[in-house]
Design a protein around this motif. Sequence first.
Motif, PDB file in Angstrom:
ATOM      1  N   VAL A  77      45.617  42.308  33.838  1.00  0.00           N
ATOM      2  CA  VAL A  77      44.166  42.164  33.727  1.00  0.00           C
ATOM      3  C   VAL A  77      43.762  42.121  32.253  1.00  0.00           C
ATOM      4  N   GLY A  78      42.866  41.210  31.937  1.00  0.00           N
ATOM      5  CA  GLY A  78      42.290  41.187  30.597  1.00  0.00           C
ATOM      6  C   GLY A  78      42.753  40.048  29.718  1.00  0.00           C
ATOM      7  N   MET A  79      43.695  39.235  30.200  1.00  0.00           N
ATOM      8  CA  MET A  79      44.127  38.092  29.393  1.00  0.00           C
ATOM      9  C   MET A  79      43.050  37.012  29.440  1.00  0.00           C
ATOM     10  N   ARG A  80      42.693  36.481  28.253  1.00  0.00           N
ATOM     11  CA  ARG A  80      41.640  35.478  28.187  1.00  0.00           C
ATOM     12  C   ARG A  80      42.068  34.186  27.486  1.00  0.00           C
ATOM     13  N   CYS A 124      46.764  35.982  24.215  1.00  0.00           N
ATOM     14  CA  CYS A 124      46.968  37.128  25.110  1.00  0.00           C
ATOM     15  C   CYS A 124      48.280  36.973  25.872  1.00  0.00           C
ATOM     16  N   SER A 167      47.029  35.308  36.165  1.00  0.00           N
ATOM     17  CA  SER A 167      46.885  36.689  35.676  1.00  0.00           C
ATOM     18  C   SER A 167      48.062  37.555  36.092  1.00  0.00           C
ATOM     19  N   ASP A 195      50.204  48.120  28.847  1.00  0.00           N
ATOM     20  CA  ASP A 195      49.144  49.003  28.359  1.00  0.00           C
ATOM     21  C   ASP A 195      49.121  49.037  26.833  1.00  0.00           C
ATOM     22  N   GLY A 247      47.405  46.310  25.134  1.00  0.00           N
ATOM     23  CA  GLY A 247      45.950  46.289  25.259  1.00  0.00           C
ATOM     24  C   GLY A 247      45.432  45.701  26.546  1.00  0.00           C
ATOM     25  N   PHE A 248      46.297  45.590  27.541  1.00  0.00           N
ATOM     26  CA  PHE A 248      45.902  45.021  28.834  1.00  0.00           C
ATOM     27  C   PHE A 248      46.147  46.037  29.925  1.00  0.00           C
ATOM     28  N   ALA A 249      45.714  45.729  31.124  1.00  0.00           N
ATOM     29  CA  ALA A 249      45.901  46.617  32.261  1.00  0.00           C
ATOM     30  C   ALA A 249      46.622  45.867  33.354  1.00  0.00           C
ATOM     31  N   ASN A 250      47.101  46.607  34.336  1.00  0.00           N
ATOM     32  CA  ASN A 250      47.722  45.968  35.485  1.00  0.00           C
ATOM     33  C   ASN A 250      46.768  46.012  36.663  1.00  0.00           C
ATOM     34  N   SER A 251      46.987  45.093  37.576  1.00  0.00           N
ATOM     35  CA  SER A 251      46.124  45.065  38.765  1.00  0.00           C
ATOM     36  C   SER A 251      46.934  45.312  40.007  1.00  0.00           C
TER      37      SER A 251
END
Length: 86
Positions: free
Chosen positions: A27-30, A34, A58, A79, A82-86
Amino acid sequence: MGLAAASKRTGKYDWETAMETISIGVVGMRCQACVKSVSTVLKSLPGVDQVEVSLEASQARITYDPKVASVADFAAAIDEAGFANS
């Protein structure tokens, strides 16, 4: 949802090399930067053989030696990037 619940084993197991392949939501890649960041941190982990990161899906698809690397290692690396997992 934690990484263990979100990761999906693809059922691939190479008996000769003892490698497994899983897919993990990220989560969080744009952007492609990223993607590169996630790919770089995952590839740097001991036991990781291949990494394919998809911005559109994603997710990261990781081929690794389960005797050396674990899903928890992947979660920590994602983490730290700077990202999270879903």
